[in-house]
Write an enzyme that holds these catalytic residues in place. Structure first.
Site, PDB file in Angstrom:
ATOM      1  N   TRP A  88       1.460 -10.070   2.764  1.00 55.93           N
ATOM      2  CA  TRP A  88       0.864  -9.429   1.600  1.00 55.93           C
ATOM      3  C   TRP A  88       1.649  -9.832   0.338  1.00 55.93           C
ATOM      4  O   TRP A  88       1.069 -10.053  -0.705  1.00 55.93           O
ATOM      5  CB  TRP A  88       0.912  -7.924   1.761  1.00 55.93           C
ATOM      6  CG  TRP A  88      -0.246  -7.268   2.425  1.00 55.93           C
ATOM      7  CD1 TRP A  88      -1.117  -6.388   1.854  1.00 55.93           C
ATOM      8  CD2 TRP A  88      -0.646  -7.369   3.800  1.00 55.93           C
ATOM      9  NE1 TRP A  88      -2.046  -5.942   2.784  1.00 55.93           N
ATOM     10  CE2 TRP A  88      -1.768  -6.534   3.990  1.00 55.93           C
ATOM     11  CE3 TRP A  88      -0.171  -8.092   4.889  1.00 55.93           C
ATOM     12  CZ2 TRP A  88      -2.416  -6.393   5.211  1.00 55.93           C
ATOM     13  CZ3 TRP A  88      -0.812  -7.961   6.113  1.00 55.93           C
ATOM     14  CH2 TRP A  88      -1.924  -7.126   6.262  1.00 55.93           C
TER      15      TRP A  88
ATOM     16  N   ASN B  41      -2.989 -12.379   2.382  1.00 56.32           N
ATOM     17  CA  ASN B  41      -3.876 -11.222   2.460  1.00 56.32           C
ATOM     18  C   ASN B  41      -4.552 -10.950   1.117  1.00 56.32           C
ATOM     19  O   ASN B  41      -3.889 -10.626   0.134  1.00 56.32           O
ATOM     20  CB  ASN B  41      -3.078  -9.978   2.875  1.00 56.32           C
ATOM     21  CG  ASN B  41      -3.967  -8.754   2.999  1.00 56.32           C
ATOM     22  OD1 ASN B  41      -4.688  -8.594   3.976  1.00 56.32           O
ATOM     23  ND2 ASN B  41      -3.929  -7.883   1.995  1.00 56.32           N
ATOM     24  N   GLU B  42      -5.859 -11.111   1.072  1.00 58.23           N
ATOM     25  CA  GLU B  42      -6.713 -10.672  -0.041  1.00 58.23           C
ATOM     26  C   GLU B  42      -6.291 -11.205  -1.407  1.00 58.23           C
ATOM     27  O   GLU B  42      -6.351 -10.501  -2.410  1.00 58.23           O
ATOM     28  CB  GLU B  42      -6.761  -9.138  -0.091  1.00 58.23           C
ATOM     29  CG  GLU B  42      -7.366  -8.520   1.146  1.00 58.23           C
ATOM     30  CD  GLU B  42      -7.424  -7.004   1.109  1.00 58.23           C
ATOM     31  OE1 GLU B  42      -8.159  -6.432   1.900  1.00 58.23           O
ATOM     32  OE2 GLU B  42      -6.721  -6.399   0.257  1.00 58.23           O
TER      33      GLU B  42
ATOM     34  N   GLU C  48      -9.467  -7.456   8.962  1.00 59.65           N
ATOM     35  CA  GLU C  48      -9.122  -6.108   8.503  1.00 59.65           C
ATOM     36  C   GLU C  48     -10.389  -5.350   8.135  1.00 59.65           C
ATOM     37  O   GLU C  48     -11.044  -5.664   7.133  1.00 59.65           O
ATOM     38  CB  GLU C  48      -8.180  -6.139   7.298  1.00 59.65           C
ATOM     39  CG  GLU C  48      -7.676  -4.760   6.899  1.00 59.65           C
ATOM     40  CD  GLU C  48      -6.765  -4.777   5.689  1.00 59.65           C
ATOM     41  OE1 GLU C  48      -6.936  -3.903   4.819  1.00 59.65           O
ATOM     42  OE2 GLU C  48      -5.898  -5.663   5.609  1.00 59.65           O
TER      43      GLU C  48
ATOM     44  N   THR D 208       0.860  -1.188   0.000  1.00 55.09           N
ATOM     45  CA  THR D 208       0.000   0.000   0.000  1.00 55.09           C
ATOM     46  C   THR D 208       0.888   1.226   0.000  1.00 55.09           C
ATOM     47  O   THR D 208       1.231   1.729  -1.048  1.00 55.09           O
ATOM     48  CB  THR D 208      -1.010   0.060   1.164  1.00 55.09           C
ATOM     49  OG1 THR D 208      -1.848  -1.097   1.137  1.00 55.09           O
ATOM     50  CG2 THR D 208      -1.938   1.266   1.009  1.00 55.09           C
TER      51      THR D 208
END
Length: 686
Positions: free
Chosen positions: A136, A176-177, A261, A94
């Site tokens: 991530w 993550n995601e 999250e 990010t």
């Protein structure tokens, strides 16, 4: 008195009686120590998902300690009970990237970066703090994220956490995601069990969107997957709640539900009350017993995405020591200072209020103490709630703390129950924490340093970081957007420098661009940045300036300028205008040039403003690069000699940076030394 008059009086009297009855009507909540409720697994925040606290490491010791106290110290500030960290993997996630403990296969260094320090300092303040995390991104050598190599990567990181830093994770996620892999979950659980981490709970699959819980149906029919996944987890329940069917599926398998999250992107008091509402709704609607918000401490530059709104505390200026507490922190405090891990929810006291708002009740199963957390964000008027307490819950006096738009986390008059009950009148758009526990306080520190601009002139020869592991191998004030610019010995052994050490495309969570790091002040206009660069064979290196944008958070294409040199002496002065959408450039070359020349639109991409070929440049040599900005005039120097020049008014100000360009099949890994940034004074003409 006429009949008509009598009727009018009767109607008026009935209206008055109705209004009075409306004003005194109250909702009654019955609380019982025998009420069924799930175990409370904590509330907290993510540290990571970007290099969220990269500047915190550079704060003076006093202010750094104060910031950690405000977030993690029990009964002081936010007092969170759970910390979720990104397991670093060199890729952008990010705001930036964090250095991996294993850049390449066989590499193990458990001192890189600052995440270890964050966890140790947080646990020092609260030994009961739960530790959790996931990755991530991952280094290129892993190859495929859903692989045995990635499972081994996790195990090695947990081993370093234990053996080097004396910490144990309570839980870990798969990724993550980035979708689901049932085989990876089974593989990772097997690895945890076989390597002495049987106590580490595995949660999956930490996705967001409408399909985030679709795996539950498959999980019901896969016994091995049920045994591997200890906790079902996903993101942003405040946006997309679990359905009744999904909640029942998880509960039928005996699996806790975690929101790993959530996102509360609001300002002022609105963020405070929205955080509390999210915590309440997460349990009432979705049955989530642990809620983690992204993110905790904004130790980033204001230029970076999400540099303010999600965080509970802003730490943008390590050079001055200045920091700022946001209202968000006191939203966490309304839970953190009134609950403890291992408490239980009291389901009868976890309800929607009739006139707007929510109420969550938790109890200490050992002592009978309990806390009630209420928010009335959606209420339109005052309302009275009567609480009746029975079956082993404490009848002690209750403290009352509240927050509204005018004041946050303020103590009101205590409540003394009578005959096992009490009433409280709730105002709209207010948060209340009511508890039989004691010791709460609104922690603060006097004499927070005043803000100051980034110091200029600024220079660093990188020789003052000894030993480098004490600094996590990261120099002061640099914020890596992708890759890792870390402290290392000069290749000629004449002191210390920094090197971009990630030489391959990472398994990055976000789209890649050139590997670069930034520092300085977004308001800088006329200045020059210089650095000595050492180019390995096939390498390129660049100094950057007037950086006014570093991407959206999902993609880190910069806007600004850079001066680049390769190992054959090719030098170019480049404007970078962010991500290029091919649809932006239409027509032939002349039409495209006209589009690029316009100042009323922003077309992405990188464009060479000037270039030159310099003799005497080769690999494995030190050379000096300098980029000067003076008004609209841009000048590039190599070894003190002017080689390129251009005029551009598009970006008049911005930060400085260093770059290791991204090539088709590799990333450059040059060395940088003797970084200098100094102002350039415009000449005075008569």
């Amino acid at each position: 008195m006429t009949t008509k008059t009598s009727k009018r009086l009767l109607v008026t009297l009935l209206a008055v009686i109705f209004c009075v009855s409306e004003s005194i009507a109250q909702q009654t909540i019955q609380l019982s120590g025998k009420s069924q409720g799930k175990r409370f697994d904590g509330i907290g925040a993510v540290n990571g998902g970007g290099a969220t606290s990269v500047l915190l490491k550079d704060y003076p010791g006093q202010q750094r300690g104060e910031i950690m106290d405000l977030v993690y110290k029990p009964m002081f500030g936010a007092s969170v009970s759970a910390l979720f960290v990104e397991i670093p993997g060199d890729g952008n996630s990010t705001q930036g990237s964090m250095p991996s403990h294993s850049h390449f296969r066989g590499d193990f260094n458990f001192q890189r970066g600052y995440t270890w320090w964050i966890m140790k300092e947080a646990r020092k303040r609260n030994p009961q703090l739960s530790l959790d995390g996931t990755a991530w991104s991952a280094p290129a050598w892993v190859g495929n994220f859903w692989s045995q190599d990635m499972a081994d990567y996790y195990i090695s990181w947990l081993t370093g956490l234990r053996q080097v830093h004396g910490l144990e994770f309570d839980a870990i996620g798969c990724h993550n995601e980035k979708g689901t892999s049932y085989e990876f979950a089974k593989m990772l659980k097997k690895g945890l069990n076989e390597n002495g981490f049987q106590h580490v709970k595995l949660h999956g699959f930490d996705n967001w969107g409408e399909s985030k819980m679709d795996f539950l149906k498959d999980m019901q029919n896969d016994k091995e997957l049920q045994e591997a996944i200890d906790i079902v987890s996903a993101h942003t329940f405040s946006e997309i709640q679990l359905t009744k069917e999904q909640r029942e599926m998880a509960e039928s398998m005996g699996k806790p539900i975690w929101n790993s999250e959530d996102h509360i992107y609001r300002k002022g008091f609105d963020v405070l009350i929205s955080i509390v509402k999210a915590f309440n709704d997460n349990y009432i609607i979705s049955g989530a017993t642990k809620v983690i918000n992204w993110y905790d401490i904004a130790g980033v530059y204001p230029l970076e995405p999400y540099s303010c709104d999600p965080a509970m505390l802003l730490a943008h200026e390590p050079w001055s020591g200045h920091y700022q507490v946001r209202e968000a922190l006191w939203g966490y405090a309304h839970y953190g200072q009134f609950t403890r891990l291992g408490w239980q929810y009291v389901d009868d006291g976890c309800v929607n209020l009739k006139d707007g708002g929510t109420m969550a009740t938790l109890r200490n199963p050992k002592t009978g103490d309990y806390s009630i957390i209420i928010e009335t964000k959606d209420a339109k008027k005052s309302q009275t709630v009567k609480v009746e307490v029975a079956d082993g819950l404490s009848n002690n006096r209750l403290c009352v703390w509240y927050s509204n738009e005018k004041e946050q986390f303020v103590r009101k008059k205590d409540i003394t129950p009578r005959n096992g009950s009490f009433s409280i009148t709730l105002e709209p758009n207010t948060v209340y924490s009511i508890s039989t526990t004691t010791g709460q306080q609104k922690g603060s520190f006097a004499n927070i340093p005043q803000p100051k601009p980034f110091p200029i002139p600024y220079e660093d020869n990188f020789d003052g970081y000894m030993p480098p592991e004490q600094w996590g191998y990261l120099p002061h004030y640099t914020a890596d957007l992708i890759g890792c610019f870390e402290l290392t010995e000069r290749p000629d052994h004449k002191g210390q420098c920094i090197r971009q050490t990630v030489g391959e495309h990472t398994l990055s969570w976000a789209p890649e661009w050139h590997h670069y790091t930034i520092l300085g002040d977004s308001a800088w206009t006329d200045y020059e940045i210089s650095a000595d660069v050492y180019l390995n064979p096939q390498d390129e290196a660049a100094v950057m300036g007037r950086l006014c944008d570093v991407g959206s958070g999902y993609g880190i294409w910069a806007k600004g300028y850079y001066l680049k040199l390769d190992d054959k002496g090719n030098c170019s002065l480049v404007i970078t205008r962010g991500k290029l959408d091919p649809k932006e450039l239409i027509g032939d070359a002349e039409q495209q040039a006209a589009i690029l020349a316009r100042t009323d639109i922003e077309v992405g991409g990188e464009y060479v403003l000037d270039s030159a070929s310099i003799e005497g440049i080769g690999p494995c040599q030190w050379h000096s690069l300098k980029l000067r900005f003076l008004g609209d005039e841009l000048t590039g120097f190599v070894d003190g000699r002017e080689v390129v020049k251009a005029t551009s008014a598009r970006y008049p100000c911005g930060m400085a940076g260093l770059m290791a360009p991204l090539q088709e099949h590799r990333v450059c890994t040059p060395y940088f030394d003797n970084l200098k940034i100094q102002p350039v004074i415009r000449p005075m003409y008569p």
